[in-house]
Design an enzyme around this catalytic site. Structure first.
Site, PDB file in Angstrom:
ATOM      1  NE  ARG A  34      -3.002  -0.024   3.096  1.00  0.00           N
ATOM      2  CZ  ARG A  34      -2.608   0.122   4.245  1.00  0.00           C
ATOM      3  NH1 ARG A  34      -2.254   1.445   4.682  1.00  0.00           N
ATOM      4  NH2 ARG A  34      -2.858  -0.688   5.158  1.00  0.00           N
ATOM      5  CE1 TYR A  88     -14.293  16.495 -14.086  1.00  0.00           C
ATOM      6  CE2 TYR A  88     -13.848  15.865 -12.188  1.00  0.00           C
ATOM      7  CZ  TYR A  88     -13.980  15.481 -13.475  1.00  0.00           C
ATOM      8  OH  TYR A  88     -14.254  14.272 -13.872  1.00  0.00           O
ATOM      9  CG  ASP A 102      -8.094  20.208 -11.369  1.00  0.00           C
ATOM     10  OD1 ASP A 102      -7.011  20.026 -12.251  1.00  0.00           O
ATOM     11  OD2 ASP A 102      -9.270  19.667 -11.244  1.00  0.00           O
ATOM     12  CE  LYS A 151      -9.959  13.601 -17.347  1.00  0.00           C
ATOM     13  NZ  LYS A 151     -10.455  14.806 -16.601  1.00  0.00           N
TER      14      LYS A 151
HETATM   15  C1  LIG Z   1     -10.852  14.786 -15.132  1.00  0.00           C
HETATM   16  C2  LIG Z   1     -10.856  15.762 -14.343  1.00  0.00           C
HETATM   17  C3  LIG Z   1     -10.699  15.351 -13.123  1.00  0.00           C
HETATM   18  C4  LIG Z   1     -10.969  14.118 -12.427  1.00  0.00           C
HETATM   19  O1  LIG Z   1     -10.225  13.138 -12.914  1.00  0.00           O
HETATM   20  P1  LIG Z   1     -10.487  11.565 -12.856  1.00  0.00           P
HETATM   21  O2  LIG Z   1      -9.332  10.792 -12.938  1.00  0.00           O
HETATM   22  O3  LIG Z   1     -11.553  11.463 -13.956  1.00  0.00           O
HETATM   23  O4  LIG Z   1     -11.233  11.285 -11.474  1.00  0.00           O
HETATM   24  C5  LIG Z   1     -10.431  16.281 -12.076  1.00  0.00           C
HETATM   25  N1  LIG Z   1     -10.312  17.669 -12.579  1.00  0.00           N
HETATM   26  C6  LIG Z   1     -10.192  17.922 -13.830  1.00  0.00           C
HETATM   27  C7  LIG Z   1      -9.995  19.374 -14.361  1.00  0.00           C
HETATM   28  C8  LIG Z   1     -10.712  16.985 -15.069  1.00  0.00           C
HETATM   29  O5  LIG Z   1     -10.762  17.338 -16.146  1.00  0.00           O
END
Ligand SMILES: *Cc1c(COP(=O)(O)O)cnc(C)c1O
Length: 392
Positions: free
Chosen positions: A55, A108, A180, A205
């Site tokens: 972990r 988001y 973010d 992403k």
């Molecule tokens: C997709 C996304 C997230 C969340 O990511 P996941 O891996 O889908 O949980 C958070 N912030 C932004 C800006 C995103 O595009």
């Protein structure tokens, strides 16, 4: 060292790679020790790359964490099974009952839902603020404000925030600045140069880049790193070494991928700007994008994700546009090699303190790595279907 060189070398110290180019996929729950002394030594070296228990991560994770820290900066990187888990755990690692969070209104949607549906149960209050508030955030900071959370640009409506102005005021009042940074991807925006304390990414992403893994990262400056690391660990956050391996592979090509995404997206956006069906291009590199001046000042480049607003149309016409696309598939993610399209009619309903100024639908595109002329032809045919429906 320049970014493109870092992309190649980051996280590849021989302690992780063991004489080959890439670190191995080390799958483990149990790590075994041959003596009491060895076991005790491992515990002393918990944070120095000694494996203790699955972990806590294996050398595959340690290599990726090093790579992310070298790319983004900061003192360390914690991993999570999704971007959303990275956001929720980073926040929860620093708040307690009675605390207050300032959250950007363009955030988001799942981040907003987490604040409204989960943090409220623990007596943690959230106030939303205008993404373009800048130093004006001062007026919203309360005695109990713990975190100022930013997302720049917003991943649907693309407002670029004045990160250093917000960070300066937040720090004067003792708040933690979280960002973010998924759009910047750790490549086009260096969060720690602009006053960010904790930078979070949906590695799902652009870091992974191939639409096949869910993964989240949070990198932190030294002041907050131990608390982020220890509390995320206490909340049981861990990720699969196979997924981490794919993310590391994604890192090696992110520089060239982003340059191509950027180049094609700029060409598509410039083409869209001339279309009579389009009212506004929401691409950070365009003057029409709110906060464009901060993009110019703070970012080194853009990528494949942007939006535009239609200046006419109805549901049937938009459906005709979307349904017939050949290369643009409909999907909620972005950052992979493939192009994506999404239409959103009700931005107003995911805003609480700012007015959405546009009347018609927003279309978000992710420009993939296909030949850009094929993508433009696809959109052109889409507008033909759109106009046919409107003409009745
Ligand atoms: C997709 C996304 C997230 C969340 O990511 P996941 O891996 O889908 O949980 C958070 N912030 C932004 C800006 C995103 O595009």
């Amino acid at each position: 060292m320049k970014k493109d060189t870092k992309i190649v070398t980051a996280g590849r110290k021989s302690q992780w790679t063991n004489g080959v180019v890439n670190p191995s996929v080390v799958r483990a729950s149990t790590v075994v020790f041959n003596s009491v002394k060895e076991m005790n030594n491992a515990l002393v070296n918990t944070h120095n790359g000694t494996m203790i228990y699955g972990r806590r991560g294996t050398t595959t994770a340690f290599a990726f964490c090093d790579a992310m820290t070298e790319l983004e900066g900061g003192a360390g990187c914690a991993l999570y099974p999704s971007g959303t888990a990275a956001i929720t755990n980073a926040i929860l690692s620093f708040v307690k009952s009675g605390d207050h969070i300032l959250m950007v209104d363009s955030v988001y949607e799942p981040t907003r839902d987490y604040c409204d549906k989960i943090l409220t149960n623990f007596g943690i209050e959230t106030t939303y603020y205008d993404p373009l508030i800048g130093a004006g955030i001062d007026a919203l900071i309360k005695e109990n404000t713990k975190i100022v959370f930013l997302e720049s640009p917003g991943s649907i409506t693309m407002e670029v925030q004045d990160v250093p102005a917000i960070a300066e005021v937040a720090h004067q009042k003792g708040c933690i600045v979280m960002l973010d940074n998924t759009w910047g991807a750790g490549i086009n925006f260096n969060p720690f140069d602009f006053g960010v304390d904790i930078s979070i990414q949906a590695a799902t992403k652009y870091i992974v880049g191939h639409s096949d893994v869910m993964l989240g990262t949070a990198t932190a400056i030294q002041e907050y790193w131990p608390q982020l690391r220890d509390n995320s660990y206490l909340m049981g956050q861990c990720t699969s070494p196979d997924d981490i391996y794919l993310a590391l592979r994604g890192v090696r090509t992110i520089g060239v991928r982003l340059k191509q995404h950027q180049q094609s997206a700029m060409k598509v956006a410039n083409w869209l700007a001339e279309r009579k069906e389009v009212s506004t291009i929401l691409h950070p590199a365009f003057e029409s994008c709110p906060g464009h001046e901060f993009f110019k000042r703070d970012f080194t480049g853009s990528n494949g994700l942007f939006s535009f607003v239609l200046n006419c149309g109805n549901k049937a016409a938009i459906n005709a546009l979307l349904d017939g696309m050949e290369h643009f598939k409909m999907g909620y993610s972005w950052g992979g090699f493939e192009s994506l399209i999404l239409a959103i009619n009700n931005i107003g309903s995911i805003r609480t303190v700012t007015q959405w100024p546009h009347k018609h639908a927003l279309i978000r595109l992710h420009i993939g790595l296909e030949d850009v002329d094929d993508l433009i032809a696809d959109l052109e045919q889409g507008f033909e279907r759109f106009n046919q429906v409107l003409a009745g």
